[in-house]
Design a protein around this motif. Structure first.
Motif, short mmCIF file in Angstrom:
data_model
loop_
_atom_site.label_atom_id
_atom_site.label_comp_id
_atom_site.label_asym_id
_atom_site.label_seq_id
_atom_site.Cartn_x
_atom_site.Cartn_y
_atom_site.Cartn_z
N HIS A 131 37.45 38.37 42.24
CA HIS A 131 37.76 39.43 41.26
C HIS A 131 38.23 40.69 41.98
O HIS A 131 38.00 40.83 43.19
CB HIS A 131 36.54 39.75 40.38
CG HIS A 131 35.36 40.21 41.17
ND1 HIS A 131 35.12 41.52 41.44
CD2 HIS A 131 34.40 39.50 41.79
CE1 HIS A 131 34.03 41.61 42.18
NE2 HIS A 131 33.57 40.40 42.41
N ASP A 132 38.86 41.61 41.24
CA ASP A 132 39.45 42.76 41.93
C ASP A 132 38.45 43.90 42.16
O ASP A 132 38.83 44.94 42.68
CB ASP A 132 40.75 43.24 41.28
CG ASP A 132 40.59 43.55 39.80
OD1 ASP A 132 39.43 43.76 39.38
OD2 ASP A 132 41.60 43.59 39.09
N GLY A 133 37.19 43.69 41.83
CA GLY A 133 36.15 44.67 42.14
C GLY A 133 35.92 44.79 43.65
O GLY A 133 35.31 45.75 44.11
N GLY A 178 42.74 34.33 38.08
CA GLY A 178 42.61 34.64 36.65
C GLY A 178 42.48 36.14 36.41
O GLY A 178 43.10 36.69 35.48
N ASP A 179 41.71 36.81 37.25
CA ASP A 179 41.51 38.26 37.09
C ASP A 179 42.85 38.99 37.29
O ASP A 179 43.12 40.00 36.62
CB ASP A 179 40.47 38.76 38.10
CG ASP A 179 39.77 40.04 37.64
OD1 ASP A 179 39.88 40.39 36.44
OD2 ASP A 179 39.10 40.67 38.46
N ILE A 180 43.68 38.47 38.20
CA ILE A 180 45.00 39.06 38.45
C ILE A 180 45.93 38.81 37.25
O ILE A 180 46.61 39.72 36.77
CB ILE A 180 45.64 38.43 39.71
CG1 ILE A 180 44.82 38.75 40.95
CG2 ILE A 180 47.09 38.88 39.88
CD1 ILE A 180 44.75 40.18 41.30
N GLU A 258 41.08 42.04 27.28
CA GLU A 258 40.58 40.77 27.87
C GLU A 258 39.30 41.03 28.67
O GLU A 258 38.42 40.17 28.71
CB GLU A 258 41.67 40.12 28.73
CG GLU A 258 41.96 40.76 30.08
CD GLU A 258 42.44 42.20 29.98
OE1 GLU A 258 43.25 42.49 29.10
OE2 GLU A 258 41.99 43.04 30.80
N HIS A 259 39.19 42.23 29.27
CA HIS A 259 37.95 42.58 29.99
C HIS A 259 36.84 42.91 29.00
O HIS A 259 35.67 42.61 29.26
CB HIS A 259 38.19 43.73 30.96
CG HIS A 259 38.63 43.27 32.32
ND1 HIS A 259 39.85 42.66 32.52
CD2 HIS A 259 38.00 43.27 33.53
CE1 HIS A 259 39.95 42.32 33.81
NE2 HIS A 259 38.84 42.68 34.44
N LEU A 260 37.20 43.53 27.88
CA LEU A 260 36.17 43.82 26.86
C LEU A 260 35.57 42.50 26.36
O LEU A 260 34.36 42.37 26.17
CB LEU A 260 36.78 44.60 25.70
CG LEU A 260 37.30 46.01 26.03
CD1 LEU A 260 37.87 46.67 24.78
CD2 LEU A 260 36.18 46.87 26.63
N LEU A 274 32.31 32.92 35.17
CA LEU A 274 32.65 33.94 36.17
C LEU A 274 33.51 35.02 35.52
O LEU A 274 34.29 34.74 34.61
CB LEU A 274 33.42 33.30 37.32
CG LEU A 274 32.67 32.27 38.16
CD1 LEU A 274 33.61 31.63 39.17
CD2 LEU A 274 31.49 32.91 38.87
N HIS A 275 33.39 36.23 36.02
CA HIS A 275 34.15 37.37 35.48
C HIS A 275 35.65 37.04 35.34
O HIS A 275 36.22 37.19 34.26
CB HIS A 275 33.95 38.58 36.40
CG HIS A 275 34.88 39.71 36.11
ND1 HIS A 275 34.64 40.64 35.13
CD2 HIS A 275 36.08 40.03 36.65
CE1 HIS A 275 35.65 41.50 35.09
NE2 HIS A 275 36.53 41.16 36.01
N GLY A 276 36.26 36.59 36.43
CA GLY A 276 37.69 36.31 36.42
C GLY A 276 38.07 35.22 35.43
O GLY A 276 39.13 35.28 34.79
N GLN A 278 36.50 34.47 32.60
CA GLN A 278 36.38 35.00 31.24
C GLN A 278 37.52 35.95 30.89
O GLN A 278 38.05 35.92 29.77
CB GLN A 278 35.03 35.71 31.08
CG GLN A 278 33.86 34.75 31.26
CD GLN A 278 32.50 35.39 31.01
OE1 GLN A 278 31.55 34.68 30.76
NE2 GLN A 278 32.40 36.70 31.07
N CYS A 279 37.89 36.79 31.85
CA CYS A 279 39.00 37.72 31.61
C CYS A 279 40.29 36.94 31.40
O CYS A 279 41.13 37.32 30.58
CB CYS A 279 39.16 38.67 32.79
SG CYS A 279 37.74 39.76 32.98
N ALA A 280 40.45 35.86 32.16
CA ALA A 280 41.68 35.07 32.06
C ALA A 280 41.77 34.38 30.70
O ALA A 280 42.83 34.39 30.06
CB ALA A 280 41.71 34.04 33.19
#
Ligand SMILES: [Zn+2]
Length: 358
Positions: A131-133, A178-180, A258-260, A274-276, A278-280
């Motif tokens: 993820h980009d964090g 996915g996060d990207i 998508e992050h919300l 995983l965060h990425g 779910q965002c994807a």
């Protein structure tokens, strides 16, 4: 000059960027040189978990030692505010000069926030690119009210060893892709907020973020497990995404509806993905709402090996629907395609079904 960049003349704005980013084979061997060249001090703390200590923490401490830096270890159990306290105490007790976060996500978040509170530099040493964090100024930590995002500072340096990252589980790297890819909808949400709410907007930050997502979509078929070239590509994309956030001075270019949705799932699902990931999956659905090419996003996710369905993320149909309905409540000041009132249950059901997420 685009009108939206002119604001820089009217008020000052800080763009905090890493001073040094080292990406490549055996980059871990450069940790000592990086810290010495930035004059971070003689005493560092390596924050890691049990696994990342073996993968990279031991080596990082050794390399620091060779550069004349004394390194202590701190093994974390979880990414929580309590753990941040413990790291803070260790920093104070041993009069440490800087903190190195070594891990996929949790040690990075703890190290980032603990160093911010102690007002000492933070160096990010990711062992996975999920993820980009890893390059941002935000830390995701467990507090008394569940998982929340805390504002900290961007790392002063990032050291990404492509050999270590290529050998991390492919699921993590696919989540990073996915996060990207999720930047596509974040940028659309940002434009919308700019048009409807006159929110600050930067064409540079938006273009960089959008281009990074576009390059990932175009190269998705090349993202192969175990390849250092793949790890290299994903690392550079994560750094670009982080730079876009630094230019914007907020997570806007890389975090929208998508992050919300992902934050809502984190709270609602019994076992979130995983965060990425779910965002994807959120990006597939939010792109549909924006009237864009959601099938292109889904195809790219399939190619990188990231999930495109609720089952793939390990969550239930009900959890997805409930998260869609409540996503807009999580950050009321972040205006997105979900609007102020969000989706009705019926609309959420139709959205998830049409995009074949459920
Ligand atoms: Zn993200």
């Amino acid at each position: 000059m685009p009108a939206d960049e002119g604001g820089a003349f009217l008020k000052w704005k800080a763009m905090e960027l890493p001073r040094n980013v080292v990406v490549g084979h055996d980059a871990l061997g450069e940790v000592g040189n990086v810290c010495a060249s930035l004059k971070l001090g003689q005493r560092g703390l390596v924050v890691e978990d049990g696994i990342t200590r073996k993968i990279a923490g031991e080596r990082a401490a050794e390399v620091l030692g060779e550069a004349g830096v004394e390194a202590e270890h701190h093994v974390i159990q979880e990414a929580s505010l309590e753990e941040v306290e413990r790291v803070g105490e260790a920093v104070k007790d041993h009069a440490l000069d800087f903190v190195l976060g070594v891990g996929g996500g949790r040690p990075i978040d703890v190290a980032k926030y603990a160093s911010f509170r102690a007002r000492i530099p933070f160096v990010s040493v990711p062992t996975a690119a999920s993820h980009d964090g890893l390059v941002s100024s935000q830390a995701s930590l467990l507090g008394p009210e569940g998982k929340a995002s805390f504002a900290a500072r961007a790392p002063i340096a990032v050291v990404m060893d492509t050999e270590v990252i290529a050998h991390s589980p492919h699921r993590l790297l696919a989540a990073g892709c996915g996060d990207i890819i999720a930047n596509s909808t974040a940028v659309l949400d940002w434009e919308l907020a700019h048009r409807l709410r006159n929110e600050d907007y930067s064409s540079y930050a938006a273009s960089l973020s959008e281009m990074t997502a576009e390059m990932m979509i175009q190269n998705a078929h090349d993202m192969k497990p175990g390849l250092e070239e793949t790890a290299w590509f994903v690392c550079k994309a994560l750094v670009s995404s982080g730079v876009a956030m630094s230019i914007a001075g907020s997570s806007r270019p890389a975090s929208g509806s998508e992050h919300l949705f992902s934050h809502a799932l984190d709270r609602i699902a019994k076992e979130p993905g995983l965060h990425g990931e779910q965002c994807a999956v959120g990006a597939i659905m939010m792109m549909y709402l924006h009237g864009g090419d959601w099938e292109e996003i889904r195809q790219a996710l399939r190619e990188v090996g990231a999930p495109t369905t609720a089952a793939g993320m390990g969550v239930s149909r009900e959890e997805v629907i409930e998260s869609l309905v409540h996503a807009h409540e999580l950050k009321p000041d972040r205006y997105t395609i979900l609007g102020d009132r969000g989706l009705t249950v019926e609309a959420a059901e139709r959205l998830a079904a049409t995009t074949q997420v459920v």
